[in-house]
Design a protein around this motif. Structure first.
Motif, PDB file in Angstrom:
ATOM      1  N   HIS A 180       1.111  -1.240   0.181  1.00 29.14           N
ATOM      2  CA  HIS A 180       0.293   0.179  -0.103  1.00 29.14           C
ATOM      3  C   HIS A 180       0.701   0.738  -0.261  1.00 29.14           C
ATOM      4  O   HIS A 180       0.937   2.160  -0.340  1.00 29.14           O
ATOM      5  N   ARG A 181       1.555   1.453   0.558  1.00 32.59           N
ATOM      6  CA  ARG A 181       2.854   2.047   1.169  1.00 32.59           C
ATOM      7  C   ARG A 181       3.228   3.037  -0.192  1.00 32.59           C
ATOM      8  O   ARG A 181       3.728   3.842  -1.150  1.00 32.59           O
ATOM      9  N   ILE A 182       3.843   1.182  -1.254  1.00 37.20           N
ATOM     10  CA  ILE A 182       4.771   1.345  -2.028  1.00 37.20           C
ATOM     11  C   ILE A 182       3.894   1.750  -3.014  1.00 37.20           C
ATOM     12  O   ILE A 182       3.955   2.884  -3.957  1.00 37.20           O
ATOM     13  N   THR A 183       2.897   1.906  -3.165  1.00 40.43           N
ATOM     14  CA  THR A 183       1.577   1.916  -4.124  1.00 40.43           C
ATOM     15  C   THR A 183       1.490   3.773  -4.266  1.00 40.43           C
ATOM     16  O   THR A 183       0.850   3.807  -5.563  1.00 40.43           O
ATOM     17  N   GLY A 184       1.655   3.820  -2.742  1.00 40.64           N
ATOM     18  CA  GLY A 184       0.974   5.262  -3.578  1.00 40.64           C
ATOM     19  C   GLY A 184       2.040   6.167  -3.481  1.00 40.64           C
ATOM     20  O   GLY A 184       2.130   6.878  -4.072  1.00 40.64           O
ATOM     21  N   VAL A 185       3.174   6.042  -3.359  1.00 38.23           N
ATOM     22  CA  VAL A 185       4.527   6.104  -3.049  1.00 38.23           C
ATOM     23  C   VAL A 185       4.366   6.023  -4.470  1.00 38.23           C
ATOM     24  O   VAL A 185       5.490   7.812  -6.024  1.00 38.23           O
ATOM     25  N   LEU A 186       4.520   5.072  -6.224  1.00 37.16           N
ATOM     26  CA  LEU A 186       4.843   4.954  -7.088  1.00 37.16           C
ATOM     27  C   LEU A 186       3.331   6.291  -7.859  1.00 37.16           C
ATOM     28  O   LEU A 186       3.957   6.572  -9.194  1.00 37.16           O
ATOM     29  N   THR A 187       2.091   6.241  -7.350  1.00 37.49           N
ATOM     30  CA  THR A 187       1.125   6.906  -7.521  1.00 37.49           C
ATOM     31  C   THR A 187       1.343   8.908  -7.713  1.00 37.49           C
ATOM     32  O   THR A 187       1.299   9.189  -8.633  1.00 37.49           O
ATOM     33  N   PHE A 188       2.388   8.633  -6.410  1.00 38.93           N
ATOM     34  CA  PHE A 188       2.393  10.052  -5.796  1.00 38.93           C
ATOM     35  C   PHE A 188       3.437  10.912  -7.326  1.00 38.93           C
ATOM     36  O   PHE A 188       3.725  11.422  -7.707  1.00 38.93           O
ATOM     37  N   PHE A 189       4.646   9.561  -7.466  1.00 41.14           N
ATOM     38  CA  PHE A 189       5.399  10.002  -8.437  1.00 41.14           C
ATOM     39  C   PHE A 189       5.226  10.725  -9.636  1.00 41.14           C
ATOM     40  O   PHE A 189       5.533  10.894 -10.890  1.00 41.14           O
ATOM     41  N   PHE A 190       4.122   9.256  -9.911  1.00 39.91           N
ATOM     42  CA  PHE A 190       3.726   9.518 -11.303  1.00 39.91           C
ATOM     43  C   PHE A 190       2.697  10.883 -11.740  1.00 39.91           C
ATOM     44  O   PHE A 190       3.040  11.719 -12.971  1.00 39.91           O
ATOM     45  N   LEU A 191       2.164  11.242 -10.791  1.00 42.38           N
ATOM     46  CA  LEU A 191       0.876  12.447 -10.682  1.00 42.38           C
ATOM     47  C   LEU A 191       1.962  13.822 -10.905  1.00 42.38           C
ATOM     48  O   LEU A 191       1.671  15.020 -11.482  1.00 42.38           O
ATOM     49  N   PHE A 192       2.698  13.761  -9.712  1.00 42.56           N
ATOM     50  CA  PHE A 192       4.105  15.046 -10.566  1.00 42.56           C
ATOM     51  C   PHE A 192       4.979  14.619 -11.412  1.00 42.56           C
ATOM     52  O   PHE A 192       4.973  15.979 -12.452  1.00 42.56           O
ATOM     53  N   VAL A 193       5.260  13.786 -12.571  1.00 47.49           N
ATOM     54  CA  VAL A 193       5.897  13.665 -13.289  1.00 47.49           C
ATOM     55  C   VAL A 193       4.967  14.497 -14.922  1.00 47.49           C
ATOM     56  O   VAL A 193       5.332  15.453 -15.832  1.00 47.49           O
ATOM     57  N   HIS A 194       3.397  14.165 -14.471  1.00 47.11           N
ATOM     58  CA  HIS A 194       2.464  13.735 -15.483  1.00 47.11           C
ATOM     59  C   HIS A 194       1.788  15.510 -15.107  1.00 47.11           C
ATOM     60  O   HIS A 194       1.821  16.523 -16.175  1.00 47.11           O
ATOM     61  N   VAL A 195       2.541  16.169 -14.457  1.00 51.21           N
ATOM     62  CA  VAL A 195       1.597  17.925 -14.396  1.00 51.21           C
ATOM     63  C   VAL A 195       3.744  17.822 -14.757  1.00 51.21           C
ATOM     64  O   VAL A 195       3.008  19.484 -15.505  1.00 51.21           O
ATOM     65  N   LEU A 196       4.513  17.801 -14.509  1.00 51.43           N
ATOM     66  CA  LEU A 196       5.336  18.271 -15.326  1.00 51.43           C
ATOM     67  C   LEU A 196       5.539  18.502 -16.814  1.00 51.43           C
ATOM     68  O   LEU A 196       5.482  19.571 -17.140  1.00 51.43           O
ATOM     69  N   ASP A 197       5.216  16.799 -17.084  1.00 57.10           N
ATOM     70  CA  ASP A 197       5.067  17.052 -18.471  1.00 57.10           C
ATOM     71  C   ASP A 197       3.822  18.145 -19.353  1.00 57.10           C
ATOM     72  O   ASP A 197       4.007  18.591 -19.963  1.00 57.10           O
ATOM     73  N   THR A 198       2.865  17.871 -18.464  1.00 57.66           N
ATOM     74  CA  THR A 198       1.838  18.419 -18.758  1.00 57.66           C
ATOM     75  C   THR A 198       2.549  19.957 -18.754  1.00 57.66           C
ATOM     76  O   THR A 198       1.422  20.534 -19.438  1.00 57.66           O
ATOM     77  N   ALA A 199       2.357  20.479 -17.821  1.00 58.00           N
ATOM     78  CA  ALA A 199       2.692  21.988 -17.838  1.00 58.00           C
ATOM     79  C   ALA A 199       4.261  22.701 -19.289  1.00 58.00           C
ATOM     80  O   ALA A 199       3.775  23.316 -19.110  1.00 58.00           O
ATOM     81  N   LEU A 200       4.795  21.063 -20.235  1.00 55.04           N
ATOM     82  CA  LEU A 200       5.937  21.782 -20.915  1.00 55.04           C
ATOM     83  C   LEU A 200       4.929  22.395 -22.234  1.00 55.04           C
ATOM     84  O   LEU A 200       5.867  22.546 -22.617  1.00 55.04           O
ATOM     85  N   VAL A 201       3.975  21.901 -22.203  1.00 57.36           N
ATOM     86  CA  VAL A 201       2.815  22.543 -22.663  1.00 57.36           C
ATOM     87  C   VAL A 201       2.754  23.933 -23.152  1.00 57.36           C
ATOM     88  O   VAL A 201       3.003  24.741 -24.397  1.00 57.36           O
ATOM     89  N   ARG A 202       3.421  24.682 -21.821  1.00 58.46           N
ATOM     90  CA  ARG A 202       3.026  26.049 -22.130  1.00 58.46           C
ATOM     91  C   ARG A 202       4.403  26.708 -22.295  1.00 58.46           C
ATOM     92  O   ARG A 202       4.527  27.554 -22.577  1.00 58.46           O
ATOM     93  N   VAL A 203       5.404  25.841 -21.679  1.00 56.84           N
ATOM     94  CA  VAL A 203       5.952  26.912 -22.257  1.00 56.84           C
ATOM     95  C   VAL A 203       6.844  26.409 -23.808  1.00 56.84           C
ATOM     96  O   VAL A 203       8.039  27.319 -24.154  1.00 56.84           O
ATOM     97  N   SER A 204       7.173  24.957 -23.654  1.00 56.49           N
ATOM     98  CA  SER A 204       7.717  24.518 -25.211  1.00 56.49           C
ATOM     99  C   SER A 204       7.130  23.483 -25.753  1.00 56.49           C
ATOM    100  O   SER A 204       7.285  22.618 -25.755  1.00 56.49           O
TER     101      SER A 204
END
Length: 116
Positions: free
Chosen positions: A7-31
């Protein structure tokens, strides 16, 4: 205990996915060009396999979270916690097998000459 660890591992994996997802989606505004390049790298068999793993992690985390809530807030939760663990394991397998096949179908067909 293993369900607690998973449960802890899957929670951390989900958090990191969401973090990367927000970063790559924000890239559309930058470039927008860089964003398109990043999205193209996501169309590889390895990333497709990682997506299957992500879905498995999120599904386990959600199902186990329901089990944890039932154990905590249902008066008979501790009595049936082992039964609930086996139930979520069966539900996880029943959902993941067709889900993984559906997610991997395009990648497998491209790899073995089926085309897009």
């Amino acid at each position: 205990m293993w369900s607690w660890v998973l449960h802890r591992i899957t929670g951390v994996l989900t958090f990191f996915f969401l973090f990367v997802h927000v970063l790559d989606t924000a890239l559309v505004r930058v470039s927008p060009d860089t964003y398109n390049e990043v999205i193209e790298t996501y169309k590889t068999p390895l990333v497709n396999l990682m997506e299957v793993g992500l879905v498995g992690a999120v599904l386990f985390h959600a199902l186990n979270g329901i089990r944890v809530m039932l154990v905590d807030f249902w008066s008979k939760g501790t009595k049936y916690q082992k039964h609930m663990l086996w139930t979520i394991a069966v539900v996880w397998v029943l959902v993941m097998i067709p889900g993984a096949i559906a997610m991997m179908w395009r990648t497998v067909s491209v790899m073995f000459g089926g085309g897009e």
